[in-house]
Write a protein that holds these residues in place. Structure first.
Motif, PDB file in Angstrom:
ATOM      1  N   GLU A   1      68.714 -29.180  10.420  1.00 27.60           N
ATOM      2  CA  GLU A   1      68.780 -30.637  10.320  1.00 27.60           C
ATOM      3  C   GLU A   1      67.621 -31.188   9.479  1.00 27.60           C
ATOM      4  O   GLU A   1      67.775 -32.106   8.699  1.00 27.60           O
ATOM      5  N   ARG A   2      66.466 -30.555   9.636  1.00 27.02           N
ATOM      6  CA  ARG A   2      65.294 -31.014   8.897  1.00 27.02           C
ATOM      7  C   ARG A   2      65.236 -30.451   7.476  1.00 27.02           C
ATOM      8  O   ARG A   2      64.273 -30.711   6.746  1.00 27.02           O
ATOM      9  N   GLY A   3      66.200 -29.622   7.145  1.00 30.05           N
ATOM     10  CA  GLY A   3      66.248 -29.102   5.783  1.00 30.05           C
ATOM     11  C   GLY A   3      65.355 -27.908   5.538  1.00 30.05           C
ATOM     12  O   GLY A   3      65.001 -27.611   4.396  1.00 30.05           O
ATOM     13  N   HIS A   4      64.986 -27.194   6.594  1.00 32.34           N
ATOM     14  CA  HIS A   4      64.118 -26.028   6.420  1.00 32.34           C
ATOM     15  C   HIS A   4      64.836 -24.714   6.683  1.00 32.34           C
ATOM     16  O   HIS A   4      64.212 -23.653   6.662  1.00 32.34           O
TER      17      HIS A   4
ATOM     18  N   ASP B   1      64.049 -21.453   4.932  1.00 33.27           N
ATOM     19  CA  ASP B   1      63.849 -21.762   3.515  1.00 33.27           C
ATOM     20  C   ASP B   1      62.349 -21.922   3.254  1.00 33.27           C
ATOM     21  O   ASP B   1      61.774 -22.987   3.475  1.00 33.27           O
ATOM     22  N   VAL B   2      61.719 -20.837   2.805  1.00 31.43           N
ATOM     23  CA  VAL B   2      60.252 -20.883   2.669  1.00 31.43           C
ATOM     24  C   VAL B   2      59.785 -21.886   1.604  1.00 31.43           C
ATOM     25  O   VAL B   2      58.714 -22.473   1.727  1.00 31.43           O
TER      26      VAL B   2
ATOM     27  N   ASP C   1      53.401 -25.273   3.596  1.00 31.75           N
ATOM     28  CA  ASP C   1      52.321 -24.573   4.295  1.00 31.75           C
ATOM     29  C   ASP C   1      52.625 -23.096   4.515  1.00 31.75           C
ATOM     30  O   ASP C   1      51.830 -22.393   5.132  1.00 31.75           O
ATOM     31  N   TYR C   2      53.774 -22.635   4.021  1.00 31.16           N
ATOM     32  CA  TYR C   2      54.102 -21.235   4.273  1.00 31.16           C
ATOM     33  C   TYR C   2      53.029 -20.341   3.656  1.00 31.16           C
ATOM     34  O   TYR C   2      52.701 -20.473   2.473  1.00 31.16           O
TER      35      TYR C   2
ATOM     36  N   ASP D   1      62.714 -15.754   1.743  1.00 23.44           N
ATOM     37  CA  ASP D   1      63.303 -16.387   2.924  1.00 23.44           C
ATOM     38  C   ASP D   1      63.539 -15.326   3.988  1.00 23.44           C
ATOM     39  O   ASP D   1      63.920 -14.200   3.674  1.00 23.44           O
ATOM     40  N   PHE D   2      63.277 -15.686   5.227  1.00 23.56           N
ATOM     41  CA  PHE D   2      63.451 -14.684   6.291  1.00 23.56           C
ATOM     42  C   PHE D   2      64.562 -15.108   7.239  1.00 23.56           C
ATOM     43  O   PHE D   2      64.879 -16.291   7.359  1.00 23.56           O
TER      44      PHE D   2
END
Length: 469
Positions: free
Chosen positions: A131-134, A148-149, A154-155, A182-183
């Motif tokens: 929902e937050r787009g991450h 989605d890194v 801050d990744y 991406d993990f």
RNA sequence: GGUGGAGUGGCCGAGAGGCGAGGCAACGGACUGCAAAUCCGUCUACGAGGGUUCAAAUCCCUUCUCCACCUCCA
């Protein structure tokens, strides 16, 4: 007096300030139960056990949560390898882990959540991230869900790495990832994998990726912001980095301090890389007393690498037995003391407050033992009793009080061998007496043995004996 | 390629500008019938080469070796 701890995230020793005064919430990554624990695993356990004991001594109410990751690629791989259901393998290894905790005197955590018991919490977290787009479900219809890194600036904050400097994962291309780094939050169920290892989600059936369970469980039990997150240094990246990213990206402040213990190496490299990992806890405690093994693991600083050698372990055992010898002798003289009344040496306390400087704390302890040994010369005295109580209190804070009931009957029981030796010695004396036709002496020996519960029979092959009864 | 960590006396293992942690081992002494235990004491150090400083294991530079992580890890 304040407690200071080294925080991996800021690479500095920081004063400990709890989220809630008087309380401390600690989460450390337990184990992926794909095999029985070895000495390296249990070093982590012992480290956080000492931390917990120290917080309690400092008056904190401690909530210690350690997870059990009971589903992942490796556990599933064992199913094929061992031809046994994955859940049975995971559970057997979980019990082996608990046996190792108990053997080495680790207090039970407040709670030990299993990954498979927290699927709804993980689904909820994934939904928040999408929902937050991450996070996003893979385009290829695999049912995988990725973090989605690139969406999270801050990744890399925890391990101080820049995304562009990292080596990209080699398996990324085929899997519908937007970025190779991406993990997987979630892994879609695949043909051939057991259905028991999959759970329904809005994105299809599947199972947790490796990192998601910790974020979900720590949030549930310790809250969105908590005090200390720990684990082995090898977990810093990617595991903890990913936990941090997925939790903070979901709007949770997460851990205030990160603590990582150093590895235990064998033959110059990390134990888990050694073929067969010969140092299973269950094997080591057959050859060494568990309390000696614990001393060996506790004595070096938790952030120093331990190069395992048998000789070093043996030496640690000798060193500990000197301390233990004092405790045992002083206890015989004083008729015992209550360690709870003991006062730790101020140097001990100061050392422990300084990022658990156990080596310096042990130096203070050794000083107290020396004083105690001097007092022991004059027999019982209030000073000796106070010293003994203090020494036992300090040992207890390290989980090393030899008189703690938990250590009784631990370790190899050699009494059968000893009895055999004693009886044989007496039978030799009886043989000598009979040889010189001193039958009164020979019979007296046999009578003494019978009184002690040993029946002797003479046979043409020589005497044999049995424990009567 | 990137990010960290380590190299200390025979051994283990701290320390992070001055006053040489501690333990194990060894040696000498005390105690002991002999041992053991204990106590007292002694000895051996900072990977290498430069530099800064009144003073460097500690700070700086160069260099060698080793370890961990970079999507399996405690």
């Amino acid at each position: 007096m304040t407690l200071r701890l080294y925080d991996t995230a800021t690479r500095a020793v920081r004063e400990f300030v709890p989220v809630t005064p008087g309380q401390v919430g600690i989460y450390h990554c337990g184990l992926t139960v794909q095999g029985p624990p070895h000495l390296g695993h249990i070093r982590k356990e012992v480290t956080f056990d000492v931390l917990r004991r120290w917080f309690e001594f400092r008056g904190y109410c401690v909530t210690l949560v350690a997870n059990i990751t009971d589903i992942d690629d490796k556990v599933l791989a064992k199913e094929t390898e061992q031809d046994e259901p994955w859940w049975s393998i995971a559970y057997a290894n979980e019990r082996a882990l608990h046996a190792a905790y108990a053997a080495l005197g680790c207090l039970a955590p407040t709670y030990e959540p299993r990954a498979t018991g927290h699927i709804p919490e993980m689904v909820e977290l994934m939904a928040q991230l999408i929902e937050r787009g991450h996070a996003y479900p893979a385009d290829d219809g695999s049912g995988d869900v990725y973090f989605d890194v690139r969406s999270w600036p801050d990744y890399g904050a925890l391990s101080h790495q820049r995304l562009d400097d990292m080596e990209p994962a080699t398996d990324a291309a085929a899997r519908g990832k937007r970025d190779p780094r991406d993990f997987a939050l979630w892994k879609g169920h695949k043909e051939g994998e057991p259905v028991t290892a999959s759970w329904p989600t809005p994105w299809g059936r599947g199972r947790p990726g490796w990192h998601l369970e910790c974020s979900a469980m720590v949030g549930k039990y310790l809250g969105d912001e908590f005090d200390i997150h720990g684990g082995g240094l090898d977990l810093r990246f990617p595991h903890h980095e990913n936990e941090l990213a997925q939790s903070t990206a979901a709007g949770r402040p997460f851990a205030r301090y990160w603590m990582h213990n150093a590895m235990l190496n064998l033959d110059g490299e990390k134990m888990s890389k050694s073929v067969g990992s010969p140092l299973l806890v269950s094997e080591v405690v057959k050859r060494f007393r568990p309390i000696d093994v614990r001393y060996y693991l506790v004595a070096p600083h938790y952030r120093s690498v331990i190069e395992f050698t048998e000789a070093a372990l043996q030496e640690a055992a000798t060193a500990f037995q000197r301390i233990e010898g004092y405790v045992v002798r002083a206890t015989e003289v004083t008729a015992g003391v209550d360690p709870a009344t003991g006062e730790p040496d101020p140097d001990f306390t100061a050392a422990m407050d300084d990022d658990l400087a156990v080596p310096a704390a042990l130096a203070a302890l050794q000083g107290s033992v020396r004083e105690g040994n001097k007092l022991l010369v004059d027999g019982d005295s209030p000073a000796l009793a106070a010293n003994l109580a203090g020494v036992r209190r300090m040992l207890g804070l390290l989980g090393l009080d030899p008189l703690d009931p938990g250590w009784q009957d631990s370790g190899p029981d050699r009494s059968a061998e000893v009895v055999d030796g004693l009886v044989t010695a007496l039978l030799d004396q009886r043989h000598d007496a009979r040889a010189r036709r001193d039958f009164a002496a020979a019979d007296a020996i046999r009578d003494r043995l019978r009184e002690a519960g040993v029946e002797v029979e003479d046979t043409p092959q020589g005497p044999r004996w049995t424990v009567a009864g």
